[in-house]
Write an enzyme that holds these catalytic residues in place. Structure first.
Site, mmCIF file in Angstrom:
data_model
loop_
_atom_site.group_PDB
_atom_site.id
_atom_site.type_symbol
_atom_site.label_atom_id
_atom_site.label_comp_id
_atom_site.label_asym_id
_atom_site.label_seq_id
_atom_site.Cartn_x
_atom_site.Cartn_y
_atom_site.Cartn_z
ATOM 1 C CB THR A 1 61.884 17.918 45.933
ATOM 2 O OG1 THR A 1 60.770 17.109 46.009
ATOM 3 C CG2 THR A 1 63.070 16.944 45.431
ATOM 4 C CG ASP A 2 57.110 18.819 48.779
ATOM 5 O OD1 ASP A 2 57.346 18.072 47.693
ATOM 6 O OD2 ASP A 2 56.424 17.993 49.773
ATOM 7 C CB THR B 1 61.425 12.012 48.070
ATOM 8 O OG1 THR B 1 60.203 12.307 48.501
ATOM 9 C CG2 THR B 1 61.323 10.930 47.208
ATOM 10 C CE LYS C 1 58.270 18.683 43.566
ATOM 11 N NZ LYS C 1 58.066 17.695 45.019
ATOM 12 C CE1 TYR D 1 56.846 9.598 48.366
ATOM 13 C CE2 TYR D 1 58.300 10.147 49.931
ATOM 14 C CZ TYR D 1 57.716 10.419 49.120
ATOM 15 O OH TYR D 1 57.649 11.674 48.658
ATOM 16 C CB SER E 1 61.337 19.450 52.395
ATOM 17 O OG SER E 1 60.600 19.435 50.963
ATOM 18 C CD GLU F 1 47.005 45.030 34.478
ATOM 19 O OE1 GLU F 1 45.698 45.072 34.448
ATOM 20 O OE2 GLU F 1 47.571 44.077 34.658
HETATM 21 N N1 GLU Z 1 57.279 15.814 50.528
HETATM 22 C C1 GLU Z 1 58.379 15.262 50.374
HETATM 23 C C2 GLU Z 1 59.709 16.221 50.869
HETATM 24 O O1 GLU Z 1 59.705 17.427 50.366
HETATM 25 C C3 GLU Z 1 58.642 14.609 49.252
HETATM 26 C C4 GLU Z 1 59.131 15.206 48.069
HETATM 27 C C5 GLU Z 1 60.438 15.153 47.947
HETATM 28 O O2 GLU Z 1 61.444 14.935 48.705
HETATM 29 O O3 GLU Z 1 60.643 14.402 46.582
HETATM 30 O O4 GLU Z 1 60.308 15.685 51.732
#
Ligand code: GLU
Length: 334
Positions: free
Chosen positions: A96-97, A17, A169, A30, A63, A291
């Site tokens: 970020t994923d 992103t 995340k 996007y 990602s 457990e």
């Molecule tokens: N799905 C995208 C990625 O991981 C969007 C998440 C992001 O980068 O914030 O590249």
């Protein structure tokens, strides 16, 4: 500082992103990874007063499509940069994923004490209030600092610094999307300076026994994650058992599951599949024998690792040993 005296930072761009472009600045949709790294660098005022930047495009993907092939490429390039006397630190620009997975993988496979920082952004580069430029500024500042040396891979998002092992995340939207739920943040960036709160005490980077060559020689052992839930039966586990070298249970509570699912996992373990119990809760730890009788069922307990990080560590553990006791030791040390 004279430009030639500035530290040289290698930027390895993979997409995400932070490099995302929208049709309009207020659009929800996007395309992730659409912008080349040069555009991102140009959008950060003051970056070239922090460091000399050597930018490379390793991939241009969201990602969610991060793969073992891109990890191999990144790890190989980082090994070269680690040996390059001219390079002070490395920044990996990432979606970020799965950022936390790449960070943890690199923290275990990159044998260097050079600063290694992963960064992303929640808002596309073309969005109102895009935080990517500030995050990238902080990432380069952190990679240029000596305080980041010897800490393994670090994650910088929203002025927080996280150790790779801890970063998670925790939200699908918003700029406060990352946290270190178990041990807390490593520190913060303030005015372009890192302030660390703690040292990471688990094994990583120079102290790691894992190598890319061993992982490749082992053929990236297949490890799948199975998500536990009320009413779970053994179907999925039984179906996987013939294909996977390892199975990570994203268990309920402290790595638990229904009797039927546990019986299927025990069958898989008896057939030689490495079975790791982790928790789907997002925080806490899964210890041995609380457990469930792990000794009798031949299970491994994941400790503090999330299911997605347990998958990575198990894959690496399988590349160095076939001994369940050695796998458990990995989960206690890394
Ligand atoms: N799905 C995208 C990625 O991981 C969007 C998440 C992001 O980068 O914030 O590249």
């Amino acid at each position: 500082m004279l430009e030639q005296n500035l530290p040289c930072i290698a930027l390895l761009a993979t997409g995400g992103t932070i490099a995302g472009a929208q049709a309009q600045a207020n659009a929800a949709g996007y395309k992730s990874g659409a912008l080349p790294i040069g555009n991102l660098v140009d959008a950060v005022p003051g970056l070239t007063s922090l460091a000399r930047i050597q930018a490379e495009q390793v991939a241009s993907i969201g990602s969610q499509n991060m793969s073992h092939a891109v990890w191999a490429k990144l790890a190989g390039r980082i090994a070269e940069l680690a040996d390059d006397q001219a390079i002070h630190g490395i920044v990996v620009v990432h979606g970020t994923d799965t950022l936390e997975e790449t960070a943890y993988f690199l923290s275990l496979i990159a044998h260097t004490d050079k600063p290694l920082v992963l960064v992303g952004a929640m808002r596309p580069a073309t969005a109102l209030g895009a935080e990517g430029p500030a995050n990238l500024y902080n990432a380069v500042a952190l990679a240029a600092s000596d305080a980041a040396r010897g800490r393994g891979a670090l994650v910088v998002m929203n002025e927080d610094i996280h150790y790779a092992r801890e970063a998670q995340k925790i939200a699908s939207m918003g700029i406060c999307a990352f946290d270190s739920p178990n041990r807390g943040r490593a520190g913060v960036m303030h005015g372009g300076e890192p302030h660390f709160y703690s040292r990471n005490t688990t094994r990583h980077s120079l102290d790691s026994e894992f190598t890319l060559s061993a992982l490749q020689a082992a053929g990236w052992p297949r490890v799948d994650v199975v998500y536990a839930h009320a009413g779970m039966d053994g179907l999925l586990v039984d179906a996987l058992a013939g294909h996977a070298a390892g199975i990570v249970l994203a268990g309920v509570g402290d790595g638990n599951a229904t009797d039927d699912a546990l019986a299927a996992l025990a069958r898989a373990a008896a057939a030689g599949v490495a079975v790791v119990r982790s928790s789907r809760t997002g925080r806490g730890l899964v210890g041995r024998g609380v457990e469930i009788d792990d000794d009798a069922m031949r299970f491994i307990a994941a400790g503090e690792l999330s299911p997605q990080k347990a998958r990575i560590l198990l894959m690496l553990a399988l590349s160095v040993s076939q001994d369940p006791a050695a796998w458990q030791r990995c989960f206690e040390q890394y």
